[in-house]
Design a protein around this motif. Structure first.
Motif, short mmCIF file in Angstrom:
data_model
loop_
_atom_site.label_atom_id
_atom_site.label_comp_id
_atom_site.label_asym_id
_atom_site.label_seq_id
_atom_site.Cartn_x
_atom_site.Cartn_y
_atom_site.Cartn_z
N PRO A 1 37.80 97.83 39.42
CA PRO A 1 37.06 97.01 40.38
C PRO A 1 35.54 97.13 40.27
N ASP A 2 35.04 98.29 39.82
CA ASP A 2 33.59 98.45 39.68
C ASP A 2 33.06 97.96 38.33
N GLY A 3 33.95 97.36 37.52
CA GLY A 3 33.54 96.83 36.22
C GLY A 3 33.71 97.80 35.07
N THR A 4 34.13 99.03 35.35
CA THR A 4 34.36 100.01 34.28
C THR A 4 35.45 99.51 33.34
N LEU A 5 35.17 99.60 32.06
CA LEU A 5 36.15 99.19 31.05
C LEU A 5 37.19 100.29 30.91
N ALA A 6 38.42 100.01 31.33
CA ALA A 6 39.49 101.00 31.29
C ALA A 6 40.29 100.94 29.99
N ALA A 7 40.40 99.76 29.39
CA ALA A 7 41.15 99.61 28.14
C ALA A 7 40.70 98.35 27.43
N THR A 8 40.81 98.38 26.12
CA THR A 8 40.59 97.19 25.30
C THR A 8 41.79 97.06 24.38
N GLY A 9 42.03 95.86 23.95
CA GLY A 9 43.16 95.67 23.05
C GLY A 9 43.13 94.31 22.41
N SER A 10 44.06 94.13 21.52
CA SER A 10 44.24 92.82 20.90
C SER A 10 45.72 92.62 20.61
N THR A 11 46.09 91.37 20.58
CA THR A 11 47.46 91.01 20.23
C THR A 11 47.41 89.90 19.20
N ILE A 12 48.35 89.95 18.30
CA ILE A 12 48.51 88.87 17.33
C ILE A 12 49.79 88.13 17.69
N LEU A 13 49.65 86.83 17.88
CA LEU A 13 50.79 85.96 18.14
C LEU A 13 51.00 85.07 16.94
N VAL A 14 52.26 84.89 16.58
CA VAL A 14 52.62 84.01 15.46
C VAL A 14 53.25 82.75 16.02
N ARG A 15 52.78 81.61 15.52
CA ARG A 15 53.34 80.30 15.92
C ARG A 15 54.79 80.31 15.46
N TRP A 16 55.72 79.98 16.35
CA TRP A 16 57.15 80.13 16.11
C TRP A 16 57.85 78.80 16.11
N ASP A 17 58.68 78.60 15.10
CA ASP A 17 59.51 77.40 15.02
C ASP A 17 60.89 77.76 15.56
N ARG A 18 61.24 77.16 16.68
CA ARG A 18 62.50 77.49 17.34
C ARG A 18 63.72 77.09 16.52
N GLU A 19 63.59 76.03 15.74
CA GLU A 19 64.73 75.56 14.95
C GLU A 19 64.98 76.42 13.72
N THR A 20 63.93 76.73 12.97
CA THR A 20 64.10 77.50 11.73
C THR A 20 64.05 79.00 11.97
N ARG A 21 63.64 79.41 13.21
CA ARG A 21 63.55 80.82 13.59
C ARG A 21 62.58 81.56 12.68
N GLY A 22 61.44 80.92 12.39
CA GLY A 22 60.43 81.55 11.56
C GLY A 22 59.04 81.07 11.91
N ALA A 23 58.07 81.60 11.20
CA ALA A 23 56.67 81.23 11.41
C ALA A 23 56.44 79.77 11.06
N LYS A 24 55.47 79.19 11.74
CA LYS A 24 55.17 77.77 11.58
C LYS A 24 53.65 77.59 11.58
N GLU A 25 53.16 76.62 10.84
CA GLU A 25 51.73 76.32 10.81
C GLU A 25 51.25 75.89 12.20
N ILE A 26 50.07 76.30 12.56
CA ILE A 26 49.41 75.82 13.78
C ILE A 26 48.88 74.43 13.46
N SER A 27 49.27 73.47 14.26
CA SER A 27 48.87 72.07 14.00
C SER A 27 47.36 71.90 14.21
#
Length: 143
Positions: free
Chosen positions: A96-122
């Motif tokens: 609440p006082d603005g102190t940085l408690a944690a930093t992080g990053s996430t990588i998300l992969v575009r997912w094709d539900r039909e082929t169950r694999g990675a897909k190009e970002i349009s």
């Protein structure tokens, strides 16, 4: 690099704490996930029903303890790098006082539900994610 940023304040609960009275390490991931979902829901992505991403990587650096007495934390997520099939989101967790408690990053992969694999970002998705042609900053939380 995008200018899209999403912020959300989360109340801390007793069950979020570990035996030492610190925010449990698993809860950091839940908070980051909630903010990620909020950001993606706020972005005007084309054809939202078919747009899916899967989590490929998470990095988290603990900078300062978070205790129940802090009451709440603010989770910030912003779009970082947008690749051909993946995007990197950057996270901050603030006391609440603005102190940085944690930093992080996430990588998300575009997912094709039909082929169950990675897909190009349009090109349309890329334009939204990078903020290209979007001077309004649509999708960013106004706080």
């Amino acid at each position: 690099m995008s200018t899209h940023e999403f912020r959300m304040t989360m109340q801390l609960r007793w069950r979020d704490m570990d035996r030492l009275g610190h925010l449990n390490q698993a809860v950091y991931h839940v908070l980051m996930e909630d903010a990620r979902d909020g950001l993606l829901a706020a972005l005007p992505l084309p054809d939202e029903e078919s747009v899916s991403y899967v989590l490929a990587r998470v990095e988290l650096d603990y900078r300062h303890e978070v205790r129940k007495e802090d009451g709440e934390v603010e989770v910030v997520v912003r779009v970082g790098r947008v690749g051909s099939k993946s995007l990197t989101l950057e996270n901050d967790l603030l006391l609440p006082d603005g102190t940085l408690a944690a930093t992080g990053s996430t990588i998300l992969v575009r997912w094709d539900r039909e082929t169950r694999g990675a897909k190009e970002i349009s090109p349309d998705e890329r334009a939204v994610l990078t903020g290209a042609g979007d001077a309004s900053g649509a999708g960013a939380d106004p706080r």
